[in-house]
Design a protein around this motif. Structure first.
Motif, PDB file in Angstrom:
ATOM      1  N   PRO A  35      -8.340   0.742   2.628  1.00 16.23           N
ATOM      2  CA  PRO A  35      -7.647   0.250   1.426  1.00 16.23           C
ATOM      3  C   PRO A  35      -6.420   1.096   1.081  1.00 16.23           C
ATOM      4  N   ILE A  36      -5.321   0.421   0.823  1.00 19.89           N
ATOM      5  CA  ILE A  36      -4.089   1.048   0.334  1.00 19.89           C
ATOM      6  C   ILE A  36      -3.625   0.234  -0.871  1.00 19.89           C
ATOM      7  N   LYS A  37      -3.492   0.885  -2.022  1.00 20.92           N
ATOM      8  CA  LYS A  37      -3.047   0.184  -3.225  1.00 20.92           C
ATOM      9  C   LYS A  37      -1.530   0.278  -3.364  1.00 20.92           C
ATOM     10  N   VAL A  38      -0.909  -0.865  -3.598  1.00 17.54           N
ATOM     11  CA  VAL A  38       0.534  -0.903  -3.811  1.00 17.54           C
ATOM     12  C   VAL A  38       0.825  -1.614  -5.127  1.00 17.54           C
ATOM     13  N   GLY A  39       1.634  -0.991  -5.953  1.00 12.66           N
ATOM     14  CA  GLY A  39       2.031  -1.590  -7.222  1.00 12.66           C
ATOM     15  C   GLY A  39       3.366  -2.303  -7.085  1.00 12.66           C
ATOM     16  N   VAL A  40       3.463  -3.499  -7.634  1.00 13.00           N
ATOM     17  CA  VAL A  40       4.696  -4.283  -7.548  1.00 13.00           C
ATOM     18  C   VAL A  40       4.980  -4.935  -8.894  1.00 13.00           C
ATOM     19  N   SER A  41       6.229  -5.322  -9.084  1.00 15.61           N
ATOM     20  CA  SER A  41       6.572  -6.200 -10.199  1.00 15.61           C
ATOM     21  C   SER A  41       6.460  -7.645  -9.706  1.00 15.61           C
ATOM     22  N   GLY A  43       7.416 -11.683  -8.998  1.00 22.73           N
ATOM     23  CA  GLY A  43       8.579 -12.303  -8.366  1.00 22.73           C
ATOM     24  C   GLY A  43       8.675 -11.966  -6.891  1.00 22.73           C
ATOM     25  N   PRO A  44       9.892 -11.764  -6.369  1.00 25.92           N
ATOM     26  CA  PRO A  44      10.073 -11.511  -4.936  1.00 25.92           C
ATOM     27  C   PRO A  44       9.288 -10.313  -4.428  1.00 25.92           C
ATOM     28  N   HIS A  45       9.178  -9.263  -5.236  1.00 28.97           N
ATOM     29  CA  HIS A  45       8.431  -8.082  -4.802  1.00 28.97           C
ATOM     30  C   HIS A  45       6.985  -8.449  -4.467  1.00 28.97           C
ATOM     31  N   PHE A  46       6.371  -9.267  -5.317  1.00 28.48           N
ATOM     32  CA  PHE A  46       4.996  -9.693  -5.059  1.00 28.48           C
ATOM     33  C   PHE A  46       4.929 -10.654  -3.883  1.00 28.48           C
ATOM     34  N   ALA A  47       5.810 -11.639  -3.860  1.00 28.76           N
ATOM     35  CA  ALA A  47       5.755 -12.659  -2.810  1.00 28.76           C
ATOM     36  C   ALA A  47       5.902 -12.048  -1.419  1.00 28.76           C
ATOM     37  N   ILE A  48       6.846 -11.129  -1.270  1.00 33.37           N
ATOM     38  CA  ILE A  48       7.067 -10.513   0.033  1.00 33.37           C
ATOM     39  C   ILE A  48       5.912  -9.591   0.395  1.00 33.37           C
ATOM     40  N   MET A  49       5.438  -8.808  -0.566  1.00 34.12           N
ATOM     41  CA  MET A  49       4.332  -7.894  -0.288  1.00 34.12           C
ATOM     42  C   MET A  49       3.067  -8.658   0.076  1.00 34.12           C
ATOM     43  N   ASN A  50       2.908  -9.844  -0.462  1.00 34.31           N
ATOM     44  CA  ASN A  50       1.735 -10.653  -0.142  1.00 34.31           C
ATOM     45  C   ASN A  50       1.733 -11.047   1.331  1.00 34.31           C
ATOM     46  N   LEU A  51       2.906 -11.285   1.892  1.00 29.94           N
ATOM     47  CA  LEU A  51       2.990 -11.576   3.320  1.00 29.94           C
ATOM     48  C   LEU A  51       2.784 -10.307   4.143  1.00 29.94           C
ATOM     49  N   VAL A  52       3.328  -9.201   3.674  1.00 28.44           N
ATOM     50  CA  VAL A  52       3.096  -7.915   4.345  1.00 28.44           C
ATOM     51  C   VAL A  52       1.595  -7.645   4.437  1.00 28.44           C
ATOM     52  N   LYS A  53       0.875  -7.984   3.383  1.00 29.03           N
ATOM     53  CA  LYS A  53      -0.584  -7.799   3.349  1.00 29.03           C
ATOM     54  C   LYS A  53      -1.264  -8.485   4.532  1.00 29.03           C
ATOM     55  N   THR A  54      -0.843  -9.708   4.842  1.00 28.03           N
ATOM     56  CA  THR A  54      -1.469 -10.432   5.958  1.00 28.03           C
ATOM     57  C   THR A  54      -1.085  -9.815   7.304  1.00 28.03           C
ATOM     58  N   ILE A  55       0.113  -9.246   7.389  1.00 26.73           N
ATOM     59  CA  ILE A  55       0.556  -8.653   8.653  1.00 26.73           C
ATOM     60  C   ILE A  55      -0.205  -7.359   8.935  1.00 26.73           C
ATOM     61  N   VAL A  56      -0.318  -6.488   7.932  1.00 27.60           N
ATOM     62  CA  VAL A  56      -0.970  -5.192   8.169  1.00 27.60           C
ATOM     63  C   VAL A  56      -2.483  -5.311   8.264  1.00 27.60           C
ATOM     64  N   ALA A  57      -3.034  -6.434   7.811  1.00 29.40           N
ATOM     65  CA  ALA A  57      -4.476  -6.637   7.965  1.00 29.40           C
ATOM     66  C   ALA A  57      -4.869  -6.598   9.446  1.00 29.40           C
ATOM     67  N   LYS A  58      -3.952  -7.007  10.317  1.00 27.86           N
ATOM     68  CA  LYS A  58      -4.219  -6.975  11.763  1.00 27.86           C
ATOM     69  C   LYS A  58      -4.333  -5.545  12.278  1.00 27.86           C
ATOM     70  N   ASP A  59      -3.758  -4.600  11.529  1.00 28.73           N
ATOM     71  CA  ASP A  59      -3.857  -3.179  11.889  1.00 28.73           C
ATOM     72  C   ASP A  59      -4.980  -2.478  11.140  1.00 28.73           C
ATOM     73  N   LEU A  63      -4.374  -4.035   2.217  1.00 30.28           N
ATOM     74  CA  LEU A  63      -3.317  -3.781   1.234  1.00 30.28           C
ATOM     75  C   LEU A  63      -3.695  -4.465  -0.073  1.00 30.28           C
ATOM     76  N   GLN A  64      -4.017  -3.667  -1.064  1.00 32.47           N
ATOM     77  CA  GLN A  64      -4.453  -4.181  -2.361  1.00 32.47           C
ATOM     78  C   GLN A  64      -3.265  -4.169  -3.318  1.00 32.47           C
ATOM     79  N   ILE A  65      -2.800  -5.359  -3.678  1.00 29.16           N
ATOM     80  CA  ILE A  65      -1.577  -5.494  -4.480  1.00 29.16           C
ATOM     81  C   ILE A  65      -1.928  -5.538  -5.965  1.00 29.16           C
ATOM     82  N   VAL A  66      -1.297  -4.652  -6.723  1.00 29.64           N
ATOM     83  CA  VAL A  66      -1.494  -4.601  -8.172  1.00 29.64           C
ATOM     84  C   VAL A  66      -0.169  -4.982  -8.830  1.00 29.64           C
TER      85      VAL A  66
END
Length: 271
Positions: A35-41, A43-59, A63-66
């Protein structure tokens, strides 16, 4: 007795094997889903990080987005270790925060830019801008500075050189077009596009009146702007290999394609 002992022994062996497998499975889960927690605002910060979450899950990274509604808390939360990473700010904002607080946080990568642009209804090129024109710019320090830097980049003014990226009207040393400035809330500037000669608008507000920055702006911030957004981490975690994987995932072609298709010029990747 011998048969009963044999059954008991077999049961014990099977139970031990089951416990061992369960232990190995638990270790595997811990190893695979870190688990890695990442804080975002929002809008775009959340939308892009949500896709990053699916990519790094393979590694093996969970990625827990707050999402923070009060972005002023994001750096404090990172400093305290409540999150490991945040995504919401640019370098001038971070510099000011670090001037005010002794936070052990550092930028580790560039993410994207919501480019500010110069827009007009009366002219189609800045070379046609008449002397004595009126320009509407944001009144807050951050966006006002961006506006003045963009006007300087476009050759319309010259500002006094400073050690940071912050500018005010008092920093203008040359104004060959004799521009006059109307300062107002950044959210309201779109209402002035028919009333003044040029307006300087953030990309998200431009989109609300159907202006596409990469198509409609007469001049536009580029990825070398100091106002590019950043990934920021706690200082003690900057060499953590999971953060390196998150940065690699963020600055990937998959994210670039998503941004280009989803935001269509309102957001520009900055790597």
């Amino acid at each position: 007795m011998g048969k009963r002992l044999q059954i008991a022994t077999t049961f014990f062996i099977l139970a031990s094997i089951a416990a061992l497998l369960s232990w190995h499975s638990s270790l595997h889960m811990i190893r695979v889903y870190r688990p890695i927690k990442v804080g975002v605002s929002a809008g775009p910060h959340f939308a892009i990080m949500n896709l990053v979450k699916t990519i790094v899950a393979k590694d093996g990274i969970d990625l827990q987005i707050v999402v923070f509604t009060d972005y002023s808390k994001l750096n404090e939360s990172l400093h305290r270790g409540e999150i490991s990473l945040n995504s919401f700010q640019n370098q001038p904002y971070l510099d000011r925060v670090l001037d005010d607080h002794n936070y052990a946080i550092v930028p580790i990568a560039k993410t994207f830019l919501l480019p500010m642009g110069i827009y007009a209804k009366k002219i189609h090129t800045l070379s046609a801008l008449p002397t004595g024109s009126k320009a509407a710019i944001p009144q807050d320090l951050w966006n006002g500075s961006r506006a003045l830097l963009l006007l300087e980049k476009a050759g319309l003014i010259v500002c006094r050189k400073t050690t940071d990226s912050l500018r005010t009207l008092d920093d203008i040393v040359e104004n060959p077009k004799n521009l006059s400035f109307i300062q107002m809330d950044a959210t309201q500037i779109t209402s002035m596009i028919d009333k003044v000669d040029i307006v300087l608008i953030n990309a998200n507000y431009a989109a609300k009146i159907d202006l596409l920055p990469t198509k409609d702006a007469l001049a536009l911030e580029d990825i070398y702007s100091p106002y590019v957004n950043l990934l920021v981490a706690g200082a003690k975690n900057i060499n953590h290999k999971d953060l390196e994987k998150i940065v690699t995932a963020y600055q990937s072609q998959e994210i670039k394609t998503f941004v280009d298709e989803h935001f269509q010029g309102t957001v520009i990747t900055a790597w």
